[in-house]
Design a protein around this motif. Sequence first.
Motif, PDB file in Angstrom:
ATOM      1  N   GLU A 206       0.804  -1.219   0.000  1.00 37.26           N
ATOM      2  CA  GLU A 206       0.000   0.000   0.000  1.00 37.26           C
ATOM      3  C   GLU A 206       0.842   1.276   0.000  1.00 37.26           C
ATOM      4  O   GLU A 206       0.327   2.361  -0.282  1.00 37.26           O
ATOM      5  CB  GLU A 206      -0.943   0.011   1.204  1.00 37.26           C
ATOM      6  CG  GLU A 206      -0.275   0.005   2.565  1.00 37.26           C
ATOM      7  CD  GLU A 206       0.058  -1.397   3.061  1.00 37.26           C
ATOM      8  OE1 GLU A 206       0.415  -1.529   4.250  1.00 37.26           O
ATOM      9  OE2 GLU A 206      -0.051  -2.344   2.249  1.00 37.26           O
ATOM     10  N   ARG A 248      -2.508   8.153 -12.073  1.00 39.90           N
ATOM     11  CA  ARG A 248      -2.449   7.055 -11.111  1.00 39.90           C
ATOM     12  C   ARG A 248      -2.247   7.529  -9.676  1.00 39.90           C
ATOM     13  O   ARG A 248      -2.770   6.912  -8.731  1.00 39.90           O
ATOM     14  CB  ARG A 248      -1.320   6.093 -11.502  1.00 39.90           C
ATOM     15  CG  ARG A 248      -1.622   5.261 -12.731  1.00 39.90           C
ATOM     16  CD  ARG A 248      -2.726   4.248 -12.458  1.00 39.90           C
ATOM     17  NE  ARG A 248      -2.350   3.318 -11.412  1.00 39.90           N
ATOM     18  CZ  ARG A 248      -1.699   2.181 -11.617  1.00 39.90           C
ATOM     19  NH1 ARG A 248      -1.374   1.823 -12.862  1.00 39.90           N
ATOM     20  NH2 ARG A 248      -1.389   1.387 -10.625  1.00 39.90           N
ATOM     21  N   LEU A 249      -1.474   8.586  -9.491  1.00 40.23           N
ATOM     22  CA  LEU A 249      -1.117   8.999  -8.137  1.00 40.23           C
ATOM     23  C   LEU A 249      -2.011  10.085  -7.562  1.00 40.23           C
ATOM     24  O   LEU A 249      -2.013  10.314  -6.357  1.00 40.23           O
ATOM     25  CB  LEU A 249       0.338   9.483  -8.114  1.00 40.23           C
ATOM     26  CG  LEU A 249       1.378   8.404  -8.423  1.00 40.23           C
ATOM     27  CD1 LEU A 249       2.750   9.019  -8.611  1.00 40.23           C
ATOM     28  CD2 LEU A 249       1.409   7.359  -7.305  1.00 40.23           C
ATOM     29  N   ARG A 253      -6.594   8.015  -7.326  1.00 39.82           N
ATOM     30  CA  ARG A 253      -6.675   7.857  -5.875  1.00 39.82           C
ATOM     31  C   ARG A 253      -7.724   8.768  -5.260  1.00 39.82           C
ATOM     32  O   ARG A 253      -8.421   8.385  -4.326  1.00 39.82           O
ATOM     33  CB  ARG A 253      -5.297   8.133  -5.253  1.00 39.82           C
ATOM     34  CG  ARG A 253      -4.292   7.037  -5.576  1.00 39.82           C
ATOM     35  CD  ARG A 253      -2.960   7.261  -4.875  1.00 39.82           C
ATOM     36  NE  ARG A 253      -2.025   6.191  -5.202  1.00 39.82           N
ATOM     37  CZ  ARG A 253      -0.783   6.118  -4.725  1.00 39.82           C
ATOM     38  NH1 ARG A 253      -0.346   7.064  -3.902  1.00 39.82           N
ATOM     39  NH2 ARG A 253       0.003   5.115  -5.068  1.00 39.82           N
ATOM     40  N   ARG A 254      -7.840   9.960  -5.805  1.00 40.30           N
ATOM     41  CA  ARG A 254      -8.894  10.850  -5.302  1.00 40.30           C
ATOM     42  C   ARG A 254     -10.277  10.279  -5.601  1.00 40.30           C
ATOM     43  O   ARG A 254     -11.181  10.333  -4.783  1.00 40.30           O
ATOM     44  CB  ARG A 254      -8.757  12.235  -5.942  1.00 40.30           C
ATOM     45  CG  ARG A 254      -7.612  13.073  -5.414  1.00 40.30           C
ATOM     46  CD  ARG A 254      -7.665  14.473  -5.970  1.00 40.30           C
ATOM     47  NE  ARG A 254      -8.801  15.197  -5.444  1.00 40.30           N
ATOM     48  CZ  ARG A 254      -9.266  16.335  -5.949  1.00 40.30           C
ATOM     49  NH1 ARG A 254      -8.703  16.852  -7.032  1.00 40.30           N
ATOM     50  NH2 ARG A 254     -10.293  16.944  -5.415  1.00 40.30           N
ATOM     51  N   ALA A 256     -11.000   7.114  -5.893  1.00 42.20           N
ATOM     52  CA  ALA A 256     -11.238   5.986  -4.997  1.00 42.20           C
ATOM     53  C   ALA A 256     -11.627   6.460  -3.618  1.00 42.20           C
ATOM     54  O   ALA A 256     -12.516   5.893  -2.973  1.00 42.20           O
ATOM     55  CB  ALA A 256      -9.986   5.120  -4.931  1.00 42.20           C
ATOM     56  N   THR A 257     -10.994   7.537  -3.146  1.00 43.77           N
ATOM     57  CA  THR A 257     -11.319   8.070  -1.816  1.00 43.77           C
ATOM     58  C   THR A 257     -12.743   8.598  -1.775  1.00 43.77           C
ATOM     59  O   THR A 257     -13.483   8.346  -0.821  1.00 43.77           O
ATOM     60  CB  THR A 257     -10.318   9.199  -1.455  1.00 43.77           C
ATOM     61  OG1 THR A 257      -8.996   8.692  -1.489  1.00 43.77           O
ATOM     62  CG2 THR A 257     -10.633   9.751  -0.075  1.00 43.77           C
TER      63      THR A 257
END
Length: 262
Positions: A206, A248-249, A253-254, A256-257
Amino acid sequence: MTTTAGTTAGTGLVRPYGDTTGDGMVQVSFTLPLPHDKVAEGAAAQLAQKMGMDPALVVHAKAVGEGFTFFVVYGRVHHLVDPSTVEVVERDYPLLTPKEANAAVKEGLRRRLVVVGACIGTDAHTVGIDAICNIKGFAGEKGLEYYRELKVVNLGAQVSVPELVARAQEEAADAVLVSQVVTQRDAHLHNVRETVAAFREAWPDETRPLLVAGGPRFDETMAGELGVDRVFSRGTTPGEVASFLVHRLVTARRGATVGQAS
């Protein structure tokens, strides 16, 4: 092999194009460990015929050092290609301008995105990693150093895997770019697999940095096999790499959050 394809009417299949549509003419080049003479030229023609070229014409032959000859052979092949069966890696993220990438990183991370790049192993060719990282860039695009919201650490050439891991830890890298140009005996594949293993040992899944491999001999479909997050091959521009890193970074990720929060 240099070819231009011509479509076979009504089938969706294509064959190479040389002088006229669908004539199957191709040009190949190779080196044989033979001194340049008539026997060597005959051997080159024989090899081309065994490759499926018929007729095969040696159009260029030149000695390249003692006991070696370089050949260019022109001839006809009868193979057909079905484009519908070709597997490629399509870009699944939008191309961003430097301004857009900077804005996304600033808003999404609220800090600079840290990228560590290196040409690993005994490979002394920095042309690939420099084209992506250095501000002068490649193909008319500025390199990653131009992006104010990216901190880029280019370690250069002949970097050992332990050195790369240590520097990535020191810099708290978000992404690590591994470049390989020298590829004799599949050294590029071995080196990347060694890098992946070292990073897996040094980081939990992770928190491990994004791992990206690049070089002219890589196949973009091999990311899963090699264990990296992405493979970039010849012709890749800094903008493509920057856009992928942001996607991707930051963006993914935003998303997914937000999805988890809802």
